[in-house]
Design an enzyme around this catalytic site. Structure first.
Site, PDB file in Angstrom:
ATOM      1  N   THR B 146      -5.285 -14.146   4.499  1.00 36.17           N
ATOM      2  CA  THR B 146      -5.714 -13.095   3.590  1.00 36.17           C
ATOM      3  C   THR B 146      -6.267 -13.721   2.302  1.00 36.17           C
ATOM      4  OG1 THR B 146      -3.993 -11.685   4.494  1.00 36.17           O
ATOM      5  CG2 THR B 146      -4.954 -10.998   2.405  1.00 36.17           C
ATOM      6  N   GLU B 229       8.260 -12.715   0.892  1.00 34.00           N
ATOM      7  CA  GLU B 229       7.261 -11.832   1.478  1.00 34.00           C
ATOM      8  C   GLU B 229       7.952 -10.626   2.120  1.00 34.00           C
ATOM      9  OE1 GLU B 229       4.707 -13.789   4.254  1.00 34.00           O
ATOM     10  OE2 GLU B 229       3.277 -12.120   4.300  1.00 34.00           O
TER      11      GLU B 229
END
Ligand code: FAD
Ligand code: FAD
Lengths: 396, 418, 400
Positions: B146, B229
């Site tokens: 990403t 995360e």
């Protein structure tokens, strides 16, 4: 011992979401857990179930002596001003041991009724009597065809010559058979489903005209069907304001929900622990069945369900003291819905992962499953509360 | 240590904001003020742009930001994972060099973990780093990265020892993304965005100073990144919401979201957009349908449990407990919520939920939910992997049978594509 | 079934219905499946009535008493029994050991056992599972050692349903402990429960009954002639049997009957606005179950039909799907019924005693509901647990 544990219980319960226990709370937890560990293995519990009273007077006395029965009552009435956390600790421990003593009926349901509706005299008389363990009470509300509709009350009460005359039938009254005093809900005006016109009465169990059929329930407790034919009680037996009992009943149910939420967390944690242990020890195909990933994942799902239940039980404990009725109503419906979902997932999962032994009376898991199945249906099931929620606007 | 109370913190934050917040400031000037005062990330250490505030009190500060309309630090994106990793394992130099520009948002970061041959099995990474002269030289391929195309820095997991076992042969680096050896190729997703990339590393260089922790510690450091995360998963829905107020500083932030923060535009959708549900149900009249209402109630119940589970996790963190596997719990809850929310959106909007463009519900946002929510149960470790973690680390169940334990990495069977 | 039944089949169904209406004994009608287990008398009486009509074992070869019905007719027949409900023909006899003897037994066994199985003159039980061998059945330890013209059997079986009512047991026993694979040393043995050395101990279960047992074998002597088929080939016969069991276990009719009862009860109980039966959420739930039952029903017929064409005695792994879904839907319907009854599930059967003979008849109706629910939890455990069925599907069908 008593004052020792309890006096230090007035702990700070602030905004901090301090979910870890304080030393005092830990002490409380340890002492309840010890009491249960000493008195409540499956065999002893089985013997208590089969005994004439269906509960253990010794255990009840011990709970009283430890100050646990009066823990959450105000110190003005001989209680210890315990907060929702303390209540949670006790009930969770009860869930762990599958306690069948009449705590819910006497302390939580009837205690809430008295605290929220009785006059000062009755409060000091009854609250101290039940805290001492000398007096048992039951809350007789549900009727044959009421299911979960709290306002469905057909039992009638009429004022005649200065006495209330009660007629009707109550069913599955928790611990109704051993109660000294029964709180009976009855319609004083309005139609069978109206929220307006319900009142509560304090009725001594021995009053003439009361027939009590008491029987064991599927989870090892006791309940009773109670028939009232022309039962006459004095005018001051009225608990709270005439016709305005619905809010009290709702409040009682909400405390019941918070209580069984905590209790179920204790029971579910046990199911999870036992199941995980079993998966590690039961061998098939030459290895522990816990080696199989499907079983690991199902156990993980059960863990998630227990943790969700724990979170929501904490939430419920916090919300029992919420002043805004709409918010509280919403919170308790949310709680009971989540608890129902978790009870089912964990109970069924525990049985399935045990295989054949899971459905026997000789093994513990089935008893937990039965209690969880009962809790699912106590104070409204998942669908009932989902519908309640769906008819409300979320207050957040 | 100071004894913090809610009132004290609220008052302090309010006073500071009243004295300093000014919507006419330049965005970066404002963020620098936040960095200097520590109010941007108040739970960070006071010597590194924070105020040592217990995590549990952060919401109080956030409430004060909202009350006055002040822009918070965008707590989103890989850069926050980079910060957590650096705060935990980084050297003074790393903290000095990177943390401030993370707070101000001037640097974009990416996470170079997944590879074509190793996704869930992250420790199977085959991208190699070899010391040549006095530099690490990196060769290999990463995927699903990403923001790689926007990134200044990358968190890189690479193999430094083929003879060590799988987990022991990995090291962790910070790599400069703006160098000739790094080539990014965008991948287009089914929701139309192209937020992630393939990244080809061909003799890319890393200075020895940019290694994080010891040689062979890569897995340990990556675990820290991953736990953060997962923990962050429950706050996903707050990411990338464009502020609607008028003013230059808001314009500036909107522009940032359009560019460097572009992926986070759809992240709220992948989390299910629970916030839109009631409004949509009322607008469309679906609220009158008892079946829809019932499903909404279910979703909200799920949402409420997830919220309180997150609060408990925060409280654990506040008590100084290390990031633990409970992040997996939050991550699973977040994917359940996303799935349920997508279902309810479909019930509410019916066939309209498939439209995009001007006439569509919420300008295509609902359609975007439907094609974005599956990412929730994949990105950051799939649901299945979270369950493995819970079963192994929380329930202490037997570990999965591993075919790679104890063997040197070079002897382990691998995907042929890698 | 409007979709799948021809007009002849409808006629056939009506014939079955009329027969049941006429012949079902009063006691069975009254019991009506309210409790999860039928009495021995009800089961025996009903099976003899069916046998007299020639319908006890429709799926057996005609020479042994079968009817030569089509797969659809057989399906209609069993489902009509279940949805009435009538006692089920004893599965151990008609679905398990019967077909095994028909297919692998010798003439003497066929002649002796088959008529008695049909007429329930002999009640069989199934001795497969052991304490250490549940899902991993092949690890069973009960041993049979040859001694002259007899086997000497030692060991223990568990979870043996109905052993307390049974005259005979068909057991898997280990005849060769040294076989190359555990599956290769197992034989299929018929044992008279009255033999010396057989002990039965009941196990109480959470549904307030005692229908499973432990069975102990202590030097039990069994004639060599009681072995079915070849020695050490028992595993093949067991697989054949389990395949049949899986087809018979879906019990769509049972689920339908429960659904019907749930709706009836819901009509009497209140929800928020009017009776629970009119509650939209309740109706959706019922519709979901009906949809699932329809899919299952059609799948069953497809698989039965395919089995006929397969012409192969090895089990079709697709039958695992029937067991899997059938069991799950049985659980769903038992759950639905218990959910409708709600707080009324609390009393145990002992409530009858509390009323001292004065027990209100309408309460009888809800009493068996929670035992049904508790009992239904076993449906995903016995006959190969659902986890095992999924393993079979993923290996046998998906090739994983
Ligand atoms: C929106 C999005 C953004 C992403 N951003 C980044 C990024 O910035 N940086 C980065 O490094 N990566 C990123 N990823 C990649 C992500 O981490 C991987 O997709 C993920 O770890 C899964 O790996 P995979 O796709 O290779 O699937 P695989 O690992 O091949 O998995 C395929 C399936 O098998 C299951 N499976 C695999 N192993 C097991 C096991 N042991 N037990 C049970 N089931 C198993 C999985 O759950 C999955 O269902 C992103 C992914 C998405 C969707
Ligand atoms: C009500 C009832 C009646 C019964 N009647 C009879 C009868 O009449 N005769 C008879 O012989 N037996 C009977 N059984 C026994 C039944 O067949 C066994 O219970 C069943 O085979 C499971 O074995 P177990 O109970 O030992 O569980 P275990 O095999 O120990 O299984 C425990 C758990 O592990 C799971 N598991 C095991 N192996 C695997 C795997 N490889 N992969 C994934 N998951 C796995 C199971 O699915 C289960 O959830 C009956 C059982 C019940 C409950």
């Amino acid at each position: 011992m008593r004052s020792n544990v309890i006096s230090s219980l007035k702990v700070f319960w602030g905004f901090k979401m301090d979910f870890e226990l304080s030393n005092e709370q830990q002490l409380l937890k340890d002492s309840v857990s010890r009491l249960i560990a000493d008195n409540y293995d499956l065999q002893k519990r089985g013997a208590i179930i089969k005994s004439a009273d269906g509960y253990s007077k010794t255990v009840w006395k011990q709970l009283a002596d430890l100050g646990l029965l009066g823990l959450s009552f105000s110190s003005n009435y001989g209680g210890f001003d315990g907060g929702p956390v303390e209540q949670m600790i006790i009930l969770e421990a009860f869930g762990t041991g599958l306690l069948i003593e009449p705590y819910l009926a006497t302390i939580v349901l009837s205690g809430t009724a008295i605290q929220s509706a009785a006059d000062e005299n009755k409060k000091s008389e009854l609250l101290s009597a039940i805290s001492n363990g000398d007096h048992l009470m039951a809350f007789a509300h549900s009727e044959r065809l009421s299911r979960y509709q709290l306002s469905q009350v057909e039992t009638r009460a009429q004022l005649k010559n200065g006495n209330w005359i009660l007629n009707g039938e109550k069913t599955t009254v928790l611990h109704g058979g051993i109660a000294d005093t029964i709180i009976v809900t009855a319609r004083t005006k309005g139609s069978d489903r109206s929220t307006d016109g319900i009142s509560l009465f304090l009725v001594p169990a021995k009053t003439k005209g009361i027939t009590i059929n008491s029987y064991p329930t599927i989870d090892g407790m006791q309940a009773a069907d109670i028939k009232l034919s022309n039962v006459s009680v004095p005018q001051n037996a009225l608990l709270g304001e005439c016709d305005k009992g619905f809010l009290i009943i709702e409040n009682i149910e909400q405390h019941g929900i918070a209580a069984v939420a905590a209790e179920s967390v204790g029971a579910m944690q046990c199911v999870l622990d036992m199941t995980v242990d079993y998966l590690k020890t039961r061998t098939q195909f030459g290895r522990p069945i816990g080696d199989f990933q499907v079983l690991q994942h199902r156990a993980a799902d059960m863990y998630v369900a227990v943790e969700e239940a724990r979170s929501i039980a904490i939430y419920a404990a916090m919300m029992t003291t919420e002043k805004d009725t709409e918010k509280r109503r919403h919170a308790m419906a949310t709680t009971k819905a989540q608890i129902g979902i978790s009870c089912r997932e964990v109970g069924q999962g525990g049985v399935q992962l045990h295989g054949g032994i899971g459905i026997t009376e000789e093994y513990a898991i089935g008893h937990y499953f039965k209690r969880l199945s009962m809790i699912e249906r106590q104070f409204g099931d998942v669908e009932h509360h989902m519908t309640t929620l769906s008819m409300m606007d979320s207050p957040d | 240590m100071t004894e913090y109370t809610e009132d004290y913190v609220r008052k302090e934050a309010r006073t500071w904001l009243e004295n300093n917040w000014d919507p006419n400031l330049d965005l970066f000037e404002w963020r620098n003020k936040l960095a200097d005062s520590g109010w941007g990330l108040p739970n960070w250490p006071s010597n590194w742009y924070g105020r040592d505030l217990p995590v549990g009190l952060v919401p109080i500060v956030e409430e004060e930001f909202q009350r006055i309309g002040a822009l918070p630090i965008p707590k989103s994106g890989i850069r926050m994972l980079a910060a957590a990793t650096i705060l935990n394992h980084g050297t003074e130099m790393h903290k000095e060099k990177f943390l401030r520009r993370i707070v101000t948002g001037e640097d974009v970061w990416c996470q170079l973990f997944s590879e074509p041959g190793s996704g869930s099995d992250l420790a199977g990474a085959t991208t190699k780093a070899v010391m040549v002269g006095n530099k690490w030289v990196v060769n290999g391929q990463k995927v699903w990265t990403t923001s790689a195309h926007k990134a200044h820095w990358g968190l890189l997991l690479a193999r430094t020892d083929m003879d060590a076992t799988k987990h022991d042969g990995l090291s962790y680096f910070i790599i400069d993304m703006k160098q000739p050896g790094v080539e990014t190729q965008p991948l287009k997703q089914m929701n139309g965005y192209a937020s992630f990339n393939q990244v080809f590393l061909t003799d890319a260089e890393v200075l020895p100073d940019f290694q994080v922790s010891e040689l062979g510690d890569g897995w340990k450091v990556a675990t820290t990144t991953l736990m953060h995360e997962r923990r962050a998963a429950d706050s996903l829905r707050a990411w990338g919401q464009v502020p609607s107020s008028e003013g230059p500083i808001y314009d500036q932030e909107r522009a940032e979201i359009e560019t460097t923060m572009a992926p986070y535009k759809w992240y709220p959708q992948r989390a299910g957009r629970v916030d839109l549900i009631m409004q949509r149900a009322k607008e469309t009249g679906a609220i009158k349908d008892p079946a829809v209402r019932q499903e909404i109630a279910k979703l909200m119940t799920l949402h409420k449990s997830a919220e309180w589970t997150a609060r408990r996790a925060r409280s654990a963190q506040e008590q100084g407990k290390p990031q633990g596997p409970e992040g997996s719990l939050g991550k699973l809850a977040a994917s359940n919520v996303a799935r349920a929310a997508a279902k309810v959106h479909t019930m509410i909007s019916g066939a309209h939920s498939m439209l995009s463009g001007d006439d569509s519900p919420e300008n295509g946002t609902v359609a975007e939910v439907l094609i974005s929510f599956p990412a929730s149960s994949i990105a950051g470790g799939t649901d299945e992997i979270q369950k493995n973690i819970i079963s192994e680390r929380v329930l202490d169940m037997p570990k999965e049978t591993r075919f790679d334990a104890g063997k040197p990495f070079k002897d382990i069977p691998r995907n042929t594509i890698s | 079934m409007e979709l799948a039944f021809s007009s002849e089949e409808i006629v056939f169904r009506d014939e079955i219905r009329a027969f049941i209406a006429e012949k079902l004994p009063e006691s069975a009608r009254k019991n009506g499946g309210r409790w999860p287990h039928w009495s021995k008398e009800d089961v025996v009486t009903w099976q003899r009535i069916l046998n007299e009509k020639g319908w006890a074992v429709p799926h057996w070869p005609v020479e042994y008493g079968g009817t030569n019905w089509t797969a659809v007719q057989r399906y209609i027949f069993i489902e009509e029994l279940l949805r009435t409900p009538t006692p089920e023909p004893l599965s151990f006899n008609v679905n398990m050991v019967g077909p095994v003897i028909c297919t692998f037994g010798n003439d003497g066994q066929k002649k002796y056992f088959l008529p008695k199985l049909r007429n329930l003159d002999i009640w069989f039980c199934q001795g497969f599972s052991e304490p250490g061998a549940g899902s991993d059945l092949a690890s069973l330890k009960t041993s049979a050692v040859k001694d002259g013209d007899e086997y000497v059997v030692n060991g223990q079986k568990i979870w043996t349903s109905q052993a307390h009512n049974a005259d005979w047991i068909f057991a898997l026993v280990r005849t060769n402990p040294n076989a190359a694979k555990p599956q290769m040393g197992i034989s299929f043995l018929l044992i008279d429960m009255k033999s010396e050395g057989v002990t039965v101990r009941g196990i109480e279960t959470i549904d307030e009954s005692r229908h499973v047992n432990e069975v102990f074998f202590d030097n039990v002597r069994v004639p060599l002639s009681n072995i079915v088929g070849e020695e050490n080939k028992g595993w093949d016969y067991a697989k054949f049997l389990l395949g049949n069991e899986r087809t018979g276990i879906a019990r769509v009719g049972l689920s339908r009957e429960r659904l019907g009862r749930a709706k009836k009860l819901a009509a009497k109980l209140p929800s928020f606005n009017g009776p629970l039966a009119d509650d939209p959420q309740f109706k959706r739930k019922c519709a979901t179950v009906e949809m699932q039952l329809k899919s299952l029903e059609i799948t069953i017929m497809r698989i039965i039909d395919r089995q006929r064409r397969r012409n192969d005695s090895t089990p079709d792994p697709a039958t695992s799907m029937l067991k899997l879904r059938g069991a799950e839907i049985q659980q769903t319907t038992a759950e639905l019924l218990a959910d409708v009854a709600g707080p009324m599930v609390a009393p145990t059967g002992q409530i009858r005693a509390a009323y001292e003979g004065d027990f209100p008849a309408e309460l009888e109706e809800t009493l068996g509901i929670i035992p049904h629910y508790f009992n239904s939890r076993a449906a995903t455990i016995y006959g190969g647990s659902n986890e095992i069925q999924r393993n079979i599907i993923s290996k046998g069908i998906l090739g994983l």
